[in-house]
Design a protein around this motif. Structure first.
Motif, PDB file in Angstrom:
ATOM      1  N   TYR A  58      -0.851  -3.460   4.466  1.00 50.64           N
ATOM      2  CA  TYR A  58       0.579  -3.610   4.724  1.00 50.64           C
ATOM      3  C   TYR A  58       1.368  -2.805   3.695  1.00 50.64           C
ATOM      4  CZ  TYR A  58      -0.883  -7.596   7.540  1.00 50.64           C
ATOM      5  OH  TYR A  58      -1.485  -8.397   8.474  1.00 50.64           O
ATOM      6  N   LYS A  59       2.412  -2.152   4.141  1.00 52.39           N
ATOM      7  CA  LYS A  59       3.267  -1.400   3.217  1.00 52.39           C
ATOM      8  C   LYS A  59       4.029  -2.328   2.281  1.00 52.39           C
ATOM      9  CE  LYS A  59       4.039   2.633   6.101  1.00 52.39           C
ATOM     10  NZ  LYS A  59       5.037   3.440   6.807  1.00 52.39           N
ATOM     11  N   SER A  60       4.288  -3.578   2.702  1.00 53.84           N
ATOM     12  CA  SER A  60       4.957  -4.577   1.860  1.00 53.84           C
ATOM     13  C   SER A  60       4.283  -5.924   2.126  1.00 53.84           C
ATOM     14  CB  SER A  60       6.467  -4.593   2.137  1.00 53.84           C
ATOM     15  OG  SER A  60       6.723  -4.958   3.470  1.00 53.84           O
ATOM     16  N   TRP A  61       5.053  -7.016   2.185  1.00 54.56           N
ATOM     17  CA  TRP A  61       4.488  -8.341   2.451  1.00 54.56           C
ATOM     18  C   TRP A  61       4.052  -8.450   3.902  1.00 54.56           C
ATOM     19  CZ3 TRP A  61       2.889 -11.630  -0.987  1.00 54.56           C
ATOM     20  CH2 TRP A  61       3.496 -11.681  -2.248  1.00 54.56           C
ATOM     21  N   PRO A  62       2.906  -9.078   4.178  1.00 50.52           N
ATOM     22  CA  PRO A  62       2.500  -9.320   5.568  1.00 50.52           C
ATOM     23  C   PRO A  62       3.571 -10.140   6.292  1.00 50.52           C
ATOM     24  CG  PRO A  62       0.709  -9.806   4.079  1.00 50.52           C
ATOM     25  CD  PRO A  62       1.924  -9.567   3.230  1.00 50.52           C
ATOM     26  N   THR A 106       0.815  -1.214   0.000  1.00 50.23           N
ATOM     27  CA  THR A 106       0.000   0.000   0.000  1.00 50.23           C
ATOM     28  C   THR A 106       0.851   1.269   0.000  1.00 50.23           C
ATOM     29  OG1 THR A 106      -0.196  -0.061   2.403  1.00 50.23           O
ATOM     30  CG2 THR A 106      -1.943  -1.131   1.118  1.00 50.23           C
ATOM     31  N   ALA A 107       2.131   1.147   0.303  1.00 57.10           N
ATOM     32  CA  ALA A 107       3.012   2.325   0.260  1.00 57.10           C
ATOM     33  C   ALA A 107       3.111   2.886  -1.155  1.00 57.10           C
ATOM     34  CB  ALA A 107       4.397   1.985   0.792  1.00 57.10           C
ATOM     35  N   LYS A 165       1.175  -3.781  10.538  1.00 60.75           N
ATOM     36  CA  LYS A 165       0.080  -3.321   9.692  1.00 60.75           C
ATOM     37  C   LYS A 165       0.069  -1.805   9.637  1.00 60.75           C
ATOM     38  CE  LYS A 165      -2.947  -7.120  10.876  1.00 60.75           C
ATOM     39  NZ  LYS A 165      -4.031  -7.518  11.747  1.00 60.75           N
ATOM     40  N   VAL A 166      -0.377  -1.282   8.485  1.00 62.67           N
ATOM     41  CA  VAL A 166      -0.557   0.162   8.336  1.00 62.67           C
ATOM     42  C   VAL A 166      -1.842   0.549   9.060  1.00 62.67           C
ATOM     43  CG1 VAL A 166      -1.016   2.015   6.687  1.00 62.67           C
ATOM     44  CG2 VAL A 166       0.639   0.225   6.134  1.00 62.67           C
ATOM     45  N   ARG A 167      -2.866  -0.286   8.903  1.00 62.99           N
ATOM     46  CA  ARG A 167      -4.163  -0.013   9.497  1.00 62.99           C
ATOM     47  C   ARG A 167      -4.807  -1.335   9.887  1.00 62.99           C
ATOM     48  NH1 ARG A 167      -9.142  -0.303   7.994  1.00 62.99           N
ATOM     49  NH2 ARG A 167      -8.736  -0.761   5.828  1.00 62.99           N
ATOM     50  N   GLU A 168      -5.381  -1.393  11.065  1.00 58.66           N
ATOM     51  CA  GLU A 168      -6.122  -2.592  11.497  1.00 58.66           C
ATOM     52  C   GLU A 168      -7.445  -2.654  10.762  1.00 58.66           C
ATOM     53  OE1 GLU A 168      -5.167  -4.994  13.611  1.00 58.66           O
ATOM     54  OE2 GLU A 168      -3.233  -4.024  13.957  1.00 58.66           O
ATOM     55  N   THR A 169      -8.067  -3.825  10.773  1.00 56.54           N
ATOM     56  CA  THR A 169      -9.396  -3.951  10.180  1.00 56.54           C
ATOM     57  C   THR A 169     -10.395  -3.201  11.040  1.00 56.54           C
ATOM     58  OG1 THR A 169      -9.899  -5.952  11.396  1.00 56.54           O
ATOM     59  CG2 THR A 169      -8.870  -6.233   9.237  1.00 56.54           C
ATOM     60  N   ASN A 170     -11.569  -2.983  10.502  1.00 56.28           N
ATOM     61  CA  ASN A 170     -12.630  -2.290  11.239  1.00 56.28           C
ATOM     62  C   ASN A 170     -13.448  -3.247  12.092  1.00 56.28           C
ATOM     63  OD1 ASN A 170     -11.960   0.193  10.162  1.00 56.28           O
ATOM     64  ND2 ASN A 170     -13.255  -0.092   8.366  1.00 56.28           N
ATOM     65  N   GLU A 171     -13.080  -4.489  12.170  1.00 54.17           N
ATOM     66  CA  GLU A 171     -13.850  -5.494  12.914  1.00 54.17           C
ATOM     67  C   GLU A 171     -13.704  -5.331  14.400  1.00 54.17           C
ATOM     68  OE1 GLU A 171     -13.400  -8.791   9.429  1.00 54.17           O
ATOM     69  OE2 GLU A 171     -12.434  -9.160  11.335  1.00 54.17           O
TER      70      GLU A 171
END
Length: 143
Positions: free
Chosen positions: A128-132, A112-113, A137-143
């Motif tokens: 993720y900015k690259s491979w998980p 995502t970078a 993480k860049v951002r957590e899920t909304n769950e």
């Protein structure tokens, strides 16, 4: 064991994948965006032993997009099909859009970078900015 069929737009190239796909990701890297002409490429990895070309070997063409990655596509219709990796010769990266009957859903957005500046990721998946696994993480899920 399940089999998944894949083919290009003109249907000259067809293939089969046996067994399960690896993790499915939406890849936002600039090369995947350019290769697919879209904001991201939805992809999974499989073992080379799972892949069987059924038809169209003479229609396959390749492009070495980096020292490590070779992209395979149909030279008739241009459909992007799969990738191979010099540093991981037993792995094939599969473009999910060319597959029929896939039930797996993307698990995250990766690279995502370098995502398209005009595209907003709104699917609620981890980013993720690259491979998980190689970073937080860049951002957590909304769950």
């Amino acid at each position: 064991m399940s089999n998944i069929q894949g083919k290009c737009l003109c249907e000259a190239v067809s293939y089969e994948i046996s067994g399960q796909l690896g993790a499915v990701y939406n890849c936002h890297c600039s090369k995947c965006r350019r290769w697919h002409g879209a904001p991201f490429r939805t992809r999974a990895s499989i073992d080379v032993s799972q892949f069987k070309l059924l038809s169209g070997e003479n229609c396959l063409s390749t492009f070495k997009s980096s020292e490590n990655v070779t992209k395979f596509f149909c030279k008739v219709c241009g459909s992007p099909l799969h990738s191979t990796y010099a540093d991981r010769p037993n792995v094939i990266g599969i473009a999910i859009g060319a597959l029929e009957g896939v039930e797996s859903k993307p698990e995250a957005n990766i690279f995502t970078a370098s995502k398209a500046s005009w595209y907003e990721i709104t699917d609620g998946l981890p980013q993720y900015k690259s491979w998980p696994g190689s970073e937080a993480k860049v951002r957590e899920t909304n769950e």
